[in-house]
Scaffold this active site. Structure first.
Site, PDB file in Angstrom:
ATOM      1  N   SER A 302      50.388  31.244  39.341  1.00 38.53           N
ATOM      2  CA  SER A 302      49.695  30.437  38.601  1.00 38.53           C
ATOM      3  C   SER A 302      48.837  29.641  39.876  1.00 38.53           C
ATOM      4  O   SER A 302      47.903  30.498  40.323  1.00 38.53           O
ATOM      5  CB  SER A 302      50.302  29.174  38.021  1.00 38.53           C
ATOM      6  OG  SER A 302      49.611  28.232  37.353  1.00 38.53           O
ATOM      7  N   ASP A 313      40.131  36.489  48.866  1.00 39.29           N
ATOM      8  CA  ASP A 313      38.444  36.859  48.857  1.00 39.29           C
ATOM      9  C   ASP A 313      37.556  36.458  49.813  1.00 39.29           C
ATOM     10  O   ASP A 313      36.507  37.171  50.048  1.00 39.29           O
ATOM     11  CB  ASP A 313      38.002  36.317  47.128  1.00 39.29           C
ATOM     12  CG  ASP A 313      38.880  37.133  46.275  1.00 39.29           C
ATOM     13  OD1 ASP A 313      39.561  38.117  46.549  1.00 39.29           O
ATOM     14  OD2 ASP A 313      38.652  36.739  44.883  1.00 39.29           O
ATOM     15  N   LYS A 327      50.293  35.040  36.760  1.00 37.23           N
ATOM     16  CA  LYS A 327      50.033  34.115  35.805  1.00 37.23           C
ATOM     17  C   LYS A 327      48.541  33.697  35.907  1.00 37.23           C
ATOM     18  O   LYS A 327      48.433  32.763  36.552  1.00 37.23           O
ATOM     19  CB  LYS A 327      51.071  33.278  35.845  1.00 37.23           C
ATOM     20  CG  LYS A 327      51.402  32.438  34.711  1.00 37.23           C
ATOM     21  CD  LYS A 327      50.519  30.951  34.681  1.00 37.23           C
ATOM     22  CE  LYS A 327      50.670  30.261  33.415  1.00 37.23           C
ATOM     23  NZ  LYS A 327      49.959  28.779  33.540  1.00 37.23           N
TER      24      LYS A 327
END
Length: 544
Positions: A302, A313, A327
């Protein structure tokens, strides 16, 4: 029908009514909902209440008291939500109160973790700086009475409830401690008990900080900022997110905001009923950068995956460990009556490159989803969605965050599992310290090992010299951790484990690679800035 059962039924009816109203409102935001759909919602609600009334009137035994609540809170509502997804959830009053306490990061009480073992309630650890710790309560103490009322037969939940209370009030706690001829009595004054999400922060090597982050609660971002600032001029950071289940999205965004450059995307939310939302770094790191290694495992989930994915990224951190849980469903918590709550999935998370974090759960049982998810990941990651980081590195979506450098988690063996199951180290520490103290230079030598072996025999734990020799380093660090925790506090014990942890030591070796990644990220940002400048027509002034 008893008053309690009636209240429970009312809560359930209200719950479905709220769901129906919310569903109607959301549908109208994205398109007109027909009167036929609204009629179907009303019919379904009526059908459910009729079924419950029929069961309540005709079941072979009276549905009274707790059984009525269990039928509703643990049966009907969770059963309905599980048909939607694994993370939509209903909180009964007890669970809802615990969730809010976890989110706030503090409560009022005496400050100790307790657990029921063998029909006794043990102190697992007192939090440092709390009334329990200052009074000298130790791990392994057995709570025998609270305010003169015997704790025999009480669950740990009941004892915890008795220990909590308004700030400034007194509670008398009686403890049984090994080595003491009679029970010990403590007069504790309840206080606000902080429950920080950063449970360990220290300079693990000269100029290199280590932060272990347990969850994302209302205080997390400030805790991380304070921890980073406390290290001074950092040459590197290991951010440990292993076993971090997530928490508040806002705190994940704030943590990233302090580590990324201003304007960089952190995460986006996409859902059916609400407009998409994009979160970006509004403050940024003011150019203060240092290499970061983020340590993750299969239980990193999460909000922890949001942080991992955003840093990966943007090439801001090297992700090390195992593929994370996957999740990526966002739950909005609706407060219902009777102090209950509904966590309903309303969005999906996507990383800055556009990767979906959520793992596929279609046709998967809840048990397999939560406990066998590692084997459910595609063996060939090239079949997953392919995205690119800022510098053009390939990353994969649709199943958690794949690490840049794979490091397998520690695997236990039969002997280790048996000792953990029987809480051997936890019980050995108070036994060892019953008639002695240790200093900060304590080490597990042959004499300590001899005492430990005798303790195993006395506790009817089967062992051989081969078991001991094959697990010697593991045994020594676990013995030391429990002994120094009892003598000096939880932080010293956590640091003992971190100094030994092979995964942390491996993560430290990747700091040069993280530095190269950081250098390249700066280069890419500079090139993009230059390209934007080159594309601006000369002599054109911006309009006010």
């Amino acid at each position: 029908m008893t008053p309690r059962a009636r209240r429970a039924l009312f809560t359930l009816v209200l719950f479905f009514a709220v769901c129906a109203v919310v569903g109607t409102v959301l549908q109208r935001k994205v398109g007109a909902q027909s009167s036929e759909d609204e009629s179907q919602i009303r019919d379904n609600l009526k059908a459910f209440t009729n079924v419950y009334a029929l069961v309540e009137q005709n079941y072979a035994e009276p549905i009274q008291g707790d059984k009525a609540d269990i039928a509703i809170y643990d049966g009907a509502i969770p059963g309905m939500l599980r048909t939607l997804d694994p993370h939509s959830n209903f909180y009964d009053p007890k669970a809802y109160a615990k969730m809010r306490e976890d989110q706030r990061g503090h409560y009022y009480g005496v400050g100790m973790v307790i657990q029921q073992q063998n029909n006794k309630v043990y102190v697992i650890t007192p939090y440092e700086g709390t009334p329990s710790f200052r009074a000298g309560i130790r791990p392994g103490d057995i709570i025998s009475a609270v305010d003169g009322k015997s704790a025999e037969g009480m669950t740990s939940d009941l004892v915890a409830k008795a220990l909590k209370g308004p700030k400034g009030t007194h509670v008398q706690v009686t403890m049984v401690r090994e080595g003491q001829p009679k029970p010990l009595s403590f007069d504790l004054v309840r206080d606000e008990i902080p429950h920080p999400s950063v449970d360990l922060k220290y300079e693990i090597r000269p100029g290199v900080g280590y932060i272990h982050l347990t969850q994302f609660q209302e205080t997390t971002a400030q805790e991380v900022v304070d921890a980073v600032d406390s290290f001074g001029n950092l040459k590197g950071l290991v951010l440990d997110l292993r076993n971090n289940p997530g928490g508040l999205l806002s705190q994940a965004v704030e943590v990233c905001d302090h580590l990324l450059s201003k304007g960089q995307t952190i995460v986006s939310q996409r859902g059916r009923a609400y407009p998409d939302q994009n979160y970006t770094a509004t403050h940024g790191n003011d150019g203060k950068t240092f290499p970061i290694v983020v340590l993750v495992n299969r239980n990193t989930a999460s909000a922890a995956e949001i942080v991992s994915g955003a840093l990966q990224d943007h090439d801001r951190a090297l992700i090390v460990g195992e593929t994370t849980f996957g999740k990526g469903l966002v739950q909005t918590v609706y407060n219902l009556s009777e102090n209950t709550g509904l966590a309903l999935t309303t969005y999906h998370y996507y990383t800055p490159s556009g990767r979906l974090i959520q793992r596929n759960y279609s046709g998967v049982s809840l048990y397999d989803y939560y406990y066998n998810h590692a084997g459910a990941q595609p063996a060939d990651i090239t079949n997953r969605e392919v995205k690119m980081t800022d510098s053009g590195r390939t990353v994969y979506g649709g199943g958690g965050i794949t690490p840049d450098e794979k490091v397998e988690g520690l695997k236990s063996n039969r002997f280790q599992d048996e000792l953990a199951f029987k809480s051997v180290f936890f019980h050995f520490a108070p036994h060892y310290l019953a008639n002695r103290t240790v200093d900060h230079n304590f080490q597990v030598d042959d004499a300590v090992l001899a005492d430990f072996k005798k303790f195993l025999t006395d506790q009817d734990v089967a062992w051989t010299e081969k078991d001991v020799n094959d697990n010697l380093d593991w045994l020594k660090v676990n013995i030391k951790e429990k002994v120094v925790t009892s003598q000096f506090g939880q932080l010293q014990g956590l640091r003992t484990l971190a100094d030994w942890d092979p995964e942390i030591q491996k993560a430290l070796t990747f700091l040069p690679e993280a530095q190269a990644l950081e250098d390249n990220a700066h280069k890419v940002l500079a090139q993009k800035a230059q390209a934007r400048t080159a594309g601006t027509p000369q002599g054109v002034a911006a309009q006010p």
